[in-house]
Enzyme design. Structure first.
Site, PDB file in Angstrom:
ATOM      1  N   CYS A 285       3.503   8.330   1.020  1.00 41.38           N
ATOM      2  CA  CYS A 285       3.941   7.366   2.193  1.00 41.38           C
ATOM      3  C   CYS A 285       4.151   6.235   1.336  1.00 41.38           C
ATOM      4  CB  CYS A 285       3.169   7.209   3.257  1.00 41.38           C
ATOM      5  SG  CYS A 285       3.655   5.981   4.341  1.00 41.38           S
TER       6      CYS A 285
ATOM      7  N   CYS B 196       7.663  -5.529  15.368  1.00 36.03           N
ATOM      8  CA  CYS B 196       7.575  -4.581  16.355  1.00 36.03           C
ATOM      9  C   CYS B 196       5.874  -5.158  17.032  1.00 36.03           C
ATOM     10  CB  CYS B 196       7.275  -3.095  15.853  1.00 36.03           C
ATOM     11  SG  CYS B 196       8.963  -2.793  15.493  1.00 36.03           S
TER      12      CYS B 196
ATOM     13  N   CYS C 234       2.610  -3.414  15.325  1.00 37.33           N
ATOM     14  CA  CYS C 234       2.588  -3.067  13.970  1.00 37.33           C
ATOM     15  C   CYS C 234       1.780  -4.200  13.268  1.00 37.33           C
ATOM     16  CB  CYS C 234       3.825  -2.879  13.336  1.00 37.33           C
ATOM     17  SG  CYS C 234       3.831  -2.452  11.611  1.00 37.33           S
TER      18      CYS C 234
ATOM     19  N   GLU D 106       1.008  -1.123  -0.067  1.00 32.71           N
ATOM     20  CA  GLU D 106       0.091  -0.083  -0.037  1.00 32.71           C
ATOM     21  C   GLU D 106       0.739   1.379  -0.204  1.00 32.71           C
ATOM     22  OE1 GLU D 106      -3.877  -1.652   2.604  1.00 32.71           O
ATOM     23  OE2 GLU D 106      -1.828  -1.373   3.540  1.00 32.71           O
TER      24      GLU D 106
ATOM     25  N   CYS E  53       7.555  -7.545   7.544  1.00 29.40           N
ATOM     26  CA  CYS E  53       8.701  -7.252   7.982  1.00 29.40           C
ATOM     27  C   CYS E  53       9.129  -7.867   9.124  1.00 29.40           C
ATOM     28  CB  CYS E  53       8.485  -5.690   8.620  1.00 29.40           C
ATOM     29  SG  CYS E  53       9.729  -4.823   9.413  1.00 29.40           S
TER      30      CYS E  53
ATOM     31  N   CYS F  27      -0.652   6.619   7.476  1.00 28.86           N
ATOM     32  CA  CYS F  27       0.715   6.352   7.407  1.00 28.86           C
ATOM     33  C   CYS F  27       1.301   5.622   8.326  1.00 28.86           C
ATOM     34  CB  CYS F  27       1.321   7.629   6.607  1.00 28.86           C
ATOM     35  SG  CYS F  27       2.885   7.409   6.092  1.00 28.86           S
TER      36      CYS F  27
HETATM   37  N1  SAH Z   1       9.744   0.248   9.465  1.00 30.22           N
HETATM   38  C1  SAH Z   1       9.942   1.685   9.412  1.00 30.22           C
HETATM   39  C2  SAH Z   1       8.931   2.503   8.391  1.00 30.22           C
HETATM   40  C3  SAH Z   1       7.533   1.977   8.516  1.00 30.22           C
HETATM   41  S1  SAH Z   1       6.490   2.026  10.103  1.00 30.22           S
HETATM   42  C4  SAH Z   1       9.758   2.263  11.063  1.00 30.22           C
HETATM   43  O1  SAH Z   1       9.333   1.226  11.880  1.00 30.22           O
HETATM   44  O2  SAH Z   1      10.031   3.308  11.084  1.00 30.22           O
HETATM   45  C5  SAH Z   1       6.189   3.895  10.184  1.00 30.22           C
HETATM   46  C6  SAH Z   1       5.768   4.269  11.355  1.00 30.22           C
HETATM   47  O3  SAH Z   1       4.404   3.938  11.804  1.00 30.22           O
HETATM   48  C7  SAH Z   1       6.722   3.846  12.536  1.00 30.22           C
HETATM   49  O4  SAH Z   1       6.940   5.137  13.404  1.00 30.22           O
HETATM   50  C8  SAH Z   1       5.738   2.794  13.302  1.00 30.22           C
HETATM   51  O5  SAH Z   1       6.007   3.115  14.534  1.00 30.22           O
HETATM   52  C9  SAH Z   1       4.216   3.413  13.425  1.00 30.22           C
HETATM   53  N2  SAH Z   1       3.323   2.551  13.153  1.00 30.22           N
HETATM   54  C10 SAH Z   1       3.222   1.245  12.845  1.00 30.22           C
HETATM   55  N3  SAH Z   1       2.144   0.368  13.395  1.00 30.22           N
HETATM   56  C11 SAH Z   1       1.454   1.797  13.670  1.00 30.22           C
HETATM   57  C12 SAH Z   1      -0.070   1.736  14.214  1.00 30.22           C
HETATM   58  N4  SAH Z   1      -1.038   0.738  14.104  1.00 30.22           N
HETATM   59  N5  SAH Z   1      -0.416   2.648  14.739  1.00 30.22           N
HETATM   60  C13 SAH Z   1       0.259   4.080  14.690  1.00 30.22           C
HETATM   61  N6  SAH Z   1       1.464   3.702  14.113  1.00 30.22           N
HETATM   62  C14 SAH Z   1       2.160   2.707  13.912  1.00 30.22           C
HETATM   63 FE1  SF4 Z   2       8.616  -3.295  10.592  1.00 25.10          FE
HETATM   64 FE2  SF4 Z   2       6.142  -2.096  11.299  1.00 25.10          FE
HETATM   65 FE3  SF4 Z   2       8.612  -2.346  12.973  1.00 25.10          FE
HETATM   66 FE4  SF4 Z   2       8.506  -0.488  10.921  1.00 25.10          FE
HETATM   67  S1  SF4 Z   2       7.003  -0.467  12.831  1.00 25.10           S
HETATM   68  S2  SF4 Z   2      10.082  -1.936  11.757  1.00 25.10           S
HETATM   69  S3  SF4 Z   2       7.313  -2.039   9.384  1.00 25.10           S
HETATM   70  S4  SF4 Z   2       7.227  -4.180  12.244  1.00 25.10           S
END
Ligand code: SAH
Ligand code: SF4
Length: 355
Positions: A109, A120, A123, A95, A116, A337
């Site tokens: 974005c 995390c 996420c 996306e 991934c 995003c």
């Molecule tokens: N992998 C990279 C970029 C993609 S994630 C990273 O982790 O920075 C981009 C942002 O989205 C990150 O700051 C992450 O903490 C945030 N994010 C992921 N899942 C989320 C959610 N469910 N609600 C709000 N922010 C989220």
């Molecule tokens: Fe990967 Fe999601 Fe963590 Fe970004 S926030 S590093 S996309 S698992």
């Protein structure tokens, strides 16, 4: 007979294209001519590239695949955010989200991976193991294709690598795509308008510095205990190591670092967390981007109530931090995003209505 798979045109940086063409007996300058046609003029049909020699033009369809990623669906949120779903083959999709801002700003974005491995806890993308690293062309294609979908008077002004995937887990393609998008012979985007967001793969942060783009770091925890509990990568590269790398980036580029901080109810949203966050980051030229958690099914986390969010923000501001509080954009289409989900797979067969 050997199968000949044509490379995608969008995978080539300019120097790579020069090498590819000269190896086939073509003149080096043909590469920049092609870049101009395909990116600056947006002409992808070799027949229409009128200043190229006829024989060279005729050879192009055999040399390159000029197809862009296909859009599976486009959803428009009430707040103007648009979410695009792209087919990346083998039943997989990624996306991209287009976010309007003030002063004519239009931020795209982009995704860099399907799934991934950094896992995390909050996420949605991280719930799925890495399935595919996108190629440079697949990243460029998100920008190109969405540009084609926009009305004539609108242009994407900024790019953030905050979609699905960890950019520093796919550095070759990510930095090649940045070279392509910023080429003077192509879209000529400024590197300062591109932000690469990382979860904190510390030894690779200098690659972002070297690329001339802006750095965003997902902090999401104000001490090692909390951060490790939501971001496993913190066990490998804890906060002090991460912040050291951020300082070095800010020093070398004279640019502010953006710290993303996801507010998770009861986990990262307490007043003492705000104070800790301020103390951690106060020595680094930075902005703090507070992102209220975007809920998704079975995540086990909740978005804090609005007053808690405001309190957290105000505490940081009163302490003297520069805070960006984004309204969670596109909540109604499930697409802030940075919270790009893979719920799409179920959407895929549904023939989504676009407006
Ligand atoms: N992998 C990279 C970029 C993609 S994630 C990273 O982790 O920075 C981009 C942002 O989205 C990150 O700051 C992450 O903490 C945030 N994010 C992921 N899942 C989320 C959610 N469910 N609600 C709000 N922010 C989220
Ligand atoms: Fe990967 Fe999601 Fe963590 Fe970004 S926030 S590093 S996309 S698992």
């Amino acid at each position: 007979m050997t199968m000949h798979i044509k490379p995608s045109f969008y995978d080539f940086t300019l120097p790579q294209l020069e090498e590819f063409l000269t190896a086939r007996g073509e003149k080096k300058f043909r590469a920049s001519q092609l870049f101009k046609w395909v990116y600056a003029e947006q002409v992808r049909t070799p027949d229409n590239m009128t200043n190229l020699a006829k024989t060279f033009r005729a050879s192009l369809p055999d040399l390159f695949n000029f197809e862009l990623l296909k859009v599976i669906s486009e959803k428009i949120s009430k707040d103007g955010t648009r979410k695009y779903l792209f087919d990346v083959g083998e039943g997989m999709s990624v996306e991209s989200v287009l976010i309007p801002g003030s002063g004519g700003r239009l931020t795209l974005c982009v995704s860099s991976e399907v799934g991934c491995n950094l896992a995390c806890k909050f996420c949605f993308t991280g719930k799925q193991k890495l399935k595919k690293r996108l190629s440079a062309g697949e990243i460029v294609s998100q920008f190109y294709q969405i540009g084609l979908h926009l009305p004539e008077d609108q242009k994407i002004t900024n790019i953030v690598f905050m979609g699905m995937g960890e950019p520093l887990d796919n550095p070759q393609a990510v930095f090649d795509s940045i070279d392509i998008l910023t080429s003077d012979h192509g879209f000529s985007l400024s590197r300062k308008k591109i932000t690469v967001s990382t979860s904190g793969i510390v030894p690779m942060i200098p690659l972002i510095t070297k690329s001339g783009t802006r750095l965003a770091v997902s902090l999401n925890g104000s001490n090692d205990e909390v951060r490790s509990s939501v971001m496993p990568i913190n066990k490998k590269w804890p906060i002090n190591k991460l912040l050291e790398a951020c300082s070095q980036h800010a020093e070398a580029t004279k640019q502010k670092v953006t710290f993303e901080y996801v507010l998770l109810k009861g986990v990262t949203d307490k007043p003492e967390h705000a104070a800790e966050l301020y103390n951690l980051t106060k020595k680094i030229p930075c902005k703090i981007n507070i992102i209220p958690f975007n809920e998704h099914p079975d995540s086990g986390y909740l978005r804090p109530e609005d007053p808690t969010i405001l309190k957290f923000q105000n505490k940081l501001i009163n302490l003297g931090a520069q805070v960006l509080l984004r309204k969670t954009m596109g909540r109604d289409i499930y697409a802030a995003c940075g919270q790009l989900t893979t719920l799409k797979n179920e959407n895929k067969n549904k023939a989504i209505s676009l407006n």
